[in-house]
Design a protein around this motif. Structure first.
Motif, PDB file in Angstrom:
ATOM      1  N   ALA A  71     -60.312  12.604  39.998  1.00 57.63           N
ATOM      2  CA  ALA A  71     -59.714  11.434  39.356  1.00 57.63           C
ATOM      3  C   ALA A  71     -60.635  10.812  38.310  1.00 57.63           C
ATOM      4  N   ASN A  72     -61.911  10.631  38.682  1.00 55.53           N
ATOM      5  CA  ASN A  72     -62.808   9.914  37.777  1.00 55.53           C
ATOM      6  C   ASN A  72     -63.841  10.823  37.114  1.00 55.53           C
ATOM      7  N   ARG A  73     -63.492  12.095  36.896  1.00 57.62           N
ATOM      8  CA  ARG A  73     -64.431  13.015  36.250  1.00 57.62           C
ATOM      9  C   ARG A  73     -64.727  12.562  34.819  1.00 57.62           C
ATOM     10  N   ASN A  74     -65.955  12.670  34.422  1.00 54.61           N
ATOM     11  CA  ASN A  74     -66.348  12.097  33.138  1.00 54.61           C
ATOM     12  C   ASN A  74     -65.895  12.905  31.938  1.00 54.61           C
ATOM     13  N   SER A  75     -65.357  14.094  32.144  1.00 52.83           N
ATOM     14  CA  SER A  75     -64.844  14.873  31.022  1.00 52.83           C
ATOM     15  C   SER A  75     -63.480  14.381  30.554  1.00 52.83           C
TER      16      SER A  75
ATOM     17  N   HIS B 185     -66.141   2.672  34.784  1.00 59.36           N
ATOM     18  CA  HIS B 185     -65.365   2.502  36.016  1.00 59.36           C
ATOM     19  C   HIS B 185     -63.877   2.674  35.682  1.00 59.36           C
ATOM     20  N   PRO B 186     -63.395   3.901  35.606  1.00 58.40           N
ATOM     21  CA  PRO B 186     -62.037   4.164  35.128  1.00 58.40           C
ATOM     22  C   PRO B 186     -60.932   3.948  36.160  1.00 58.40           C
ATOM     23  N   ILE B 187     -61.270   3.967  37.471  1.00 65.08           N
ATOM     24  CA  ILE B 187     -60.247   3.810  38.505  1.00 65.08           C
ATOM     25  C   ILE B 187     -59.721   2.376  38.508  1.00 65.08           C
ATOM     26  N   PHE B 188     -58.408   2.212  38.681  1.00 62.21           N
ATOM     27  CA  PHE B 188     -57.823   0.867  38.776  1.00 62.21           C
ATOM     28  C   PHE B 188     -56.785   0.854  39.891  1.00 62.21           C
ATOM     29  N   GLY B 189     -56.382  -0.352  40.292  1.00 61.95           N
ATOM     30  CA  GLY B 189     -55.399  -0.494  41.367  1.00 61.95           C
ATOM     31  C   GLY B 189     -54.514  -1.696  41.131  1.00 61.95           C
ATOM     32  N   SER B 190     -53.964  -2.252  42.194  1.00 61.62           N
ATOM     33  CA  SER B 190     -53.003  -3.345  42.058  1.00 61.62           C
ATOM     34  C   SER B 190     -53.655  -4.656  41.658  1.00 61.62           C
ATOM     35  N   ASP B 191     -54.943  -4.821  41.978  1.00 52.94           N
ATOM     36  CA  ASP B 191     -55.585  -6.110  41.758  1.00 52.94           C
ATOM     37  C   ASP B 191     -56.636  -6.113  40.644  1.00 52.94           C
ATOM     38  N   LYS B 192     -57.120  -4.937  40.244  1.00 50.17           N
ATOM     39  CA  LYS B 192     -58.172  -4.876  39.221  1.00 50.17           C
ATOM     40  C   LYS B 192     -57.932  -3.698  38.289  1.00 50.17           C
ATOM     41  N   LEU B 193     -58.390  -3.851  37.040  1.00 49.97           N
ATOM     42  CA  LEU B 193     -58.246  -2.781  36.059  1.00 49.97           C
ATOM     43  C   LEU B 193     -59.430  -1.824  36.066  1.00 49.97           C
ATOM     44  N   ASN B 194     -60.537  -2.214  36.675  1.00 51.54           N
ATOM     45  CA  ASN B 194     -61.725  -1.347  36.741  1.00 51.54           C
ATOM     46  C   ASN B 194     -62.411  -1.546  38.092  1.00 51.54           C
TER      47      ASN B 194
ATOM     48  N   PHE C   7     -53.999   3.938  43.719  1.00 50.81           N
ATOM     49  CA  PHE C   7     -54.947   3.805  42.610  1.00 50.81           C
ATOM     50  C   PHE C   7     -54.472   4.681  41.464  1.00 50.81           C
ATOM     51  N   GLY C   8     -54.997   4.391  40.292  1.00 49.88           N
ATOM     52  CA  GLY C   8     -54.608   5.152  39.113  1.00 49.88           C
ATOM     53  C   GLY C   8     -55.795   5.393  38.197  1.00 49.88           C
ATOM     54  N   VAL C   9     -55.575   6.256  37.203  1.00 52.63           N
ATOM     55  CA  VAL C   9     -56.626   6.539  36.227  1.00 52.63           C
ATOM     56  C   VAL C   9     -55.966   7.118  34.979  1.00 52.63           C
ATOM     57  N   ILE C  10     -56.611   6.935  33.838  1.00 51.15           N
ATOM     58  CA  ILE C  10     -56.131   7.490  32.572  1.00 51.15           C
ATOM     59  C   ILE C  10     -56.996   8.678  32.197  1.00 51.15           C
ATOM     60  N   HIS C  11     -56.365   9.842  32.022  1.00 48.67           N
ATOM     61  CA  HIS C  11     -57.076  11.048  31.581  1.00 48.67           C
ATOM     62  C   HIS C  11     -56.744  11.342  30.120  1.00 48.67           C
ATOM     63  N   GLN C  12     -57.774  11.692  29.357  1.00 45.18           N
ATOM     64  CA  GLN C  12     -57.602  11.834  27.913  1.00 45.18           C
ATOM     65  C   GLN C  12     -58.035  13.208  27.382  1.00 45.18           C
ATOM     66  N   ASP C  13     -58.193  14.208  28.259  1.00 46.07           N
ATOM     67  CA  ASP C  13     -58.764  15.478  27.814  1.00 46.07           C
ATOM     68  C   ASP C  13     -57.727  16.568  27.565  1.00 46.07           C
TER      69      ASP C  13
END
Length: 493
Positions: free
Chosen positions: A76-80, A86-95, A178-184
């Protein structure tokens, strides 16, 4: 979808794929346990390239299978694939910071230990749509990640509460997500993982033996996924794009309202007398009082109503080609413009799929046909013999009342203003031989246009319901905009 080897280098100029896709999948705890996999491995602490080097270099033709994600610690949070510390987010925080990740891992372990499935959905978003809605600048490769995350926070609520027979959690704290944005890859991917934490005991949510009438356990219905996609798109649309959509829909609704409200006075006149007599004679008398188009296409040639439906469809063709030509052409033009938006958003249509404009036209024609049938059902059979005489008398009476100014008629887009004529009833409520004076058609009396008056009352009632619905929708949108404005002010403090 393929890997680009770079961050935020999304493909542009695509035409055949949908702007936003949302594939869904899930894994059972027993499957993960059998392979020695842990849900919490998805958010491994080690955010480095060594653990995910095999993933960084692999070629992807689709979103990676959820079962495979567990075998790649820190997927989920791989740096590539991410740009934030801190890319992971959830219901209460964006990071989520390290403490938040620690709590998240414990919750995921609890969900797995209690035998619950873990679900994943991934929004795959085309670069063109991101650019159009001011979410991505292809020159700087900058993405509005916070706005994307806020949209997913809202969609998560829909999926978790409406995606199953019952809300997934037994209370608001009984779900971990939880969620994350992947851009690769060449499309931006927004992942969402979620699971129930406590052990499931509700019968509606447990796998049943034999036939089970509810939805399959673990499978999110397609209609819920489509609802989530619509909600996601609407929240992320730029104000200009949202306004464009709203203006087109408002225009289609305006033309439809104009057509429905003026149809009686334009249909019920001497030019259409012969056509409506033929329709009446084609209607199955053993079904009188139950004359309806139903779910069938008006021009479809099946069933007892087929001939009447086809004749009515021809009558409407004539009406739309002459008396209501400007309104009908406006209706069709705007509806087809919305077709283009749908194709742009959802991709090329599959064979057999009907266009939005085609469905809207069917709805309009069926509504007018059903209104006509409803009022023809009140005609006494014997009155048909005198219909030409009735029309002659009726029209002479109507002409005396055509004194309403054109200036009193509201404008709809660029449609020419029309005279607000007194309703002209083709076949009245009447049996000329009726013993009841109030039921007779009389040039001097006003009872002859009872059916037409009732028809127009029905139309006004339906229109009032539609107006109330639109007012409620507008109120909800205003409240949402107010919350958004307050949030923006808060961020600026």
């Amino acid at each position: 979808m393929v890997k680009t080897g770079e961050i935020a280098k999304f493909a542009l100029g695509e035409k055949k794929t949908a702007m936003v896709n949302l594939p869904a999948q899930f894994v059972t705890s027993s499957t993960a346990d059998m392979k020695g996999q842990k849900y919490s491995d998805l958010v491994d602490y080690a955010n480095n390239s060594e653990k995910t080097s095999d993933l960084n270099n692999e070629s992807m033709t689709d979103l990676i299978d959820l079962k495979e994600q567990f075998s790649k610690p820190g997927y989920a949070n791989r740096n590539s694939a991410v740009t934030e510390t801190h890319p992971i987010f959830g219901s209460d925080k964006l990071n989520y910071d390290n403490h938040d990740i620690s709590v998240l891992r414990k919750d995921l372990d609890e969900a797995q230990e209690n035998g619950n499935n873990i679900h994943e959905l991934a929004f795959s978003i085309r670069g063109d749509w991101l650019v159009k809605n001011n979410l991505y600048d292809p020159e700087t490769r900058m993405i509005d990640q916070n706005k994307l995350k806020h949209a997913e926070q809202e969609v998560a609520k829909t999926l978790i509460t409406k995606g199953f027979n019952l809300p997934l959690g037994e209370d608001e704290n009984d779900v971990v997500w939880f969620g994350v944005i992947h851009q690769d890859t060449d499309h931006l991917n927004m992942h969402l993982w979620f699971a129930k934490k406590s052990r499931e005991t509700r019968s509606e949510m447990l796998k049943q033996e034999g036939k089970y009438k509810g939805q399959p356990i673990g499978v999110i219905p397609l209609e819920v996924i489509e609802q989530a996609k619509r909600q996601f798109r609407k929240q992320l649309m730029s104000s200009q794009e949202l306004k464009r959509h709203q203006e087109i829909l408002k225009g289609v609704g305006g033309f439809k309202k104009e057509i429905v409200e003026t149809a009686p006075e334009n249909l019920l006149n001497d030019r259409h007398t012969k056509a409506i007599k033929q329709i009446y004679e084609a209607l199955p008398q053993d079904m009188k009082g139950r004359w309806q188009v139903g779910n069938a296409h008006l021009a479809a040639g099946k069933g007892k109503m087929a001939k009447a439906n086809q004749l009515t469809n021809q009558l409407l063709d004539d009406l739309f080609a002459k008396e209501l030509k400007p309104e009908y052409e406006g209706f069709k033009s705007l509806a087809q413009e919305y077709d283009a938006i749908n194709i742009e958003d959802k991709g090329v249509m599959h064979k057999g799929q009907r266009k939005w404009s085609e469905n809207k036209e069917d709805e309009l024609r069926n509504r007018l046909a059903n209104q006509l049938y409803k009022h023809l059902a009140q005609v006494e059979d014997t009155s048909l013999n005198d219909i030409d005489l009735q029309m002659s008398e009726l029209l002479s009476h109507v002409k005396k009342h055509e004194k309403v100014s054109k200036a009193d008629k509201p404008k709809i887009a660029s449609v020419p203003q029309r005279k607000n004529l007194v309703s002209k009833s083709l076949i009245n409520n009447v049996n000329p031989n009726s013993k009841h004076k109030g039921d007779q058609m009389s040039v001097k009396g006003g009872s002859f246009n009872k059916i037409c008056r009732l028809w127009r009352q029905d139309i006004r009632a339906e229109t009032n319901v539609e107006r109330q619905f639109l007012r409620n929708q507008k109120k909800v949108e205003q409240e949402k905009n107010q919350v958004d404005d307050e949030y923006q002010r808060y961020r600026q403090l």
